[in-house]
Design a protein around this motif. Structure first.
Motif, PDB file in Angstrom:
ATOM      1  N   ASP A  52       8.219  10.507  -4.592  1.00 20.71           N
ATOM      2  CA  ASP A  52       6.882   9.687  -4.829  1.00 20.71           C
ATOM      3  C   ASP A  52       7.229   8.204  -5.453  1.00 20.71           C
ATOM      4  O   ASP A  52       7.562   8.449  -6.559  1.00 20.71           O
ATOM      5  N   THR A  55       2.390   3.877  -7.357  1.00 19.91           N
ATOM      6  CA  THR A  55       1.274   3.211  -6.701  1.00 19.91           C
ATOM      7  C   THR A  55       1.036   1.527  -6.964  1.00 19.91           C
ATOM      8  O   THR A  55       1.873   1.037  -7.503  1.00 19.91           O
ATOM      9  N   THR A  93      -1.800   6.538   6.523  1.00 17.36           N
ATOM     10  CA  THR A  93      -2.459   7.370   5.580  1.00 17.36           C
ATOM     11  C   THR A  93      -3.467   8.069   6.346  1.00 17.36           C
ATOM     12  O   THR A  93      -4.178   7.438   7.648  1.00 17.36           O
ATOM     13  N   THR A  95      -6.648   8.797   5.625  1.00 13.61           N
ATOM     14  CA  THR A  95      -7.905   8.987   5.256  1.00 13.61           C
ATOM     15  C   THR A  95      -8.590   8.013   6.241  1.00 13.61           C
ATOM     16  O   THR A  95     -10.044   8.036   6.039  1.00 13.61           O
ATOM     17  N   SER A 170      -4.029  -3.509   3.447  1.00 22.35           N
ATOM     18  CA  SER A 170      -4.193  -2.141   3.560  1.00 22.35           C
ATOM     19  C   SER A 170      -5.209  -1.581   2.865  1.00 22.35           C
ATOM     20  O   SER A 170      -5.654  -2.051   1.820  1.00 22.35           O
ATOM     21  N   ALA A 172      -7.004   1.749   0.607  1.00 19.02           N
ATOM     22  CA  ALA A 172      -6.468   2.681  -0.151  1.00 19.02           C
ATOM     23  C   ALA A 172      -6.281   4.011   0.379  1.00 19.02           C
ATOM     24  O   ALA A 172      -6.958   4.520   1.438  1.00 19.02           O
ATOM     25  N   GLY A 173      -5.215   4.796  -0.093  1.00 18.80           N
ATOM     26  CA  GLY A 173      -4.705   6.195   0.434  1.00 18.80           C
ATOM     27  C   GLY A 173      -3.402   6.450   0.109  1.00 18.80           C
ATOM     28  O   GLY A 173      -2.786   5.587  -0.232  1.00 18.80           O
ATOM     29  N   VAL A 174      -3.013   7.590   0.230  1.00 21.68           N
ATOM     30  CA  VAL A 174      -1.709   7.997   0.192  1.00 21.68           C
ATOM     31  C   VAL A 174      -0.901   7.955   1.552  1.00 21.68           C
ATOM     32  O   VAL A 174      -1.487   8.473   2.495  1.00 21.68           O
ATOM     33  N   TYR A 175      -0.070   6.823   1.517  1.00 21.56           N
ATOM     34  CA  TYR A 175       1.132   6.813   2.927  1.00 21.56           C
ATOM     35  C   TYR A 175       1.987   7.750   2.976  1.00 21.56           C
ATOM     36  O   TYR A 175       2.830   7.715   1.785  1.00 21.56           O
ATOM     37  N   THR A 176       2.252   8.085   3.771  1.00 19.90           N
ATOM     38  CA  THR A 176       3.419   9.046   4.076  1.00 19.90           C
ATOM     39  C   THR A 176       4.301   8.753   5.136  1.00 19.90           C
ATOM     40  O   THR A 176       3.606   8.477   6.178  1.00 19.90           O
TER      41      THR A 176
END
Length: 184
Positions: A52, A55, A93, A95, A170, A172-176
């Motif tokens: 991780d 942010t 992400t 989302t 970009s 908002a969100g968790v990018y993987t």
């Protein structure tokens, strides 16, 4: 007389049993054919299963270490050279539909110095300092670390840093995504 014959027969039988039950005489030496197999050594790389990086805001950067990456060379070769490389997938992400993405080329990688080494030869980081950081790619592998020369087994470990240059647009969100280290 009959009593004497029975005693004599009993004594003869006891002597015969004693003769048959006597311990065997051991040989002064003996041999054992023994074998073993030496397997071919391997060249392996191990990287953290997950990381991780933290942010950050659009237009900014997110900087974090990936965790220790280790190459182990047990090939026992006369030339124990190897090259470790790194690539990455697109980060996205979930989302939004379609998902928003950050391209690997927007993420810089620098290996930093070795955190540990064993064996002979020369160990060289691909990017020694933050100023040497280079963008990742999903197609063209970036050299992460090299070992040249030396003989026999060796190991090298490093803790690379990733710098995500977050695109200004970009969401908002968790990018993987996946960062893949390879060695050859």
């Amino acid at each position: 007389m009959r009593k004497a014959k029975i005693c004599l027969a009993g004594a003869a039988a006891a002597a015969m049993v004693g003769f048959l039950a006597a311990p065997a005489v051991a040989a002064p030496t003996d041999t054992t054919d023994t074998t073993f197999e030496v397997l071919a050594g391997t060249l392996d790389i191990v990287a953290p299963a997950a990381a991780d990086l933290g942010t950050g805001a659009p237009g900014g950067t997110i900087t974090g270490q990936l965790g220790t990456v280790t190459v182990t060379d047990s090939r026992a070769s006369d030339d124990a050279s190897w090259v470790a490389t790194v690539t990455a997938t697109v980060f996205q992400t979930g989302t939004s539909s379609p998902p928003e993405t950050v391209l690997p080329e927007e993420i810089d990688y620098w290996s930093g110095p070795a955190t540990a080494t064993t064996g002979t030869g020369t160990f060289t980081p691909g990017q020694l300092t933050a100023g040497d950081a280079a963008p990742l790619s999903s197609v063209t592998p970036l050299v992460a670390f090299t070992h040249s020369g030396g003989t026999g087994g060796n190991t090298a470990s490093w803790n690379p840093t990733l710098v995500v240059n977050v695109p200004l647009d970009s969401i908002a969100g968790v990018y993987t995504g996946t960062v893949t280290h390879s060695v050859a």
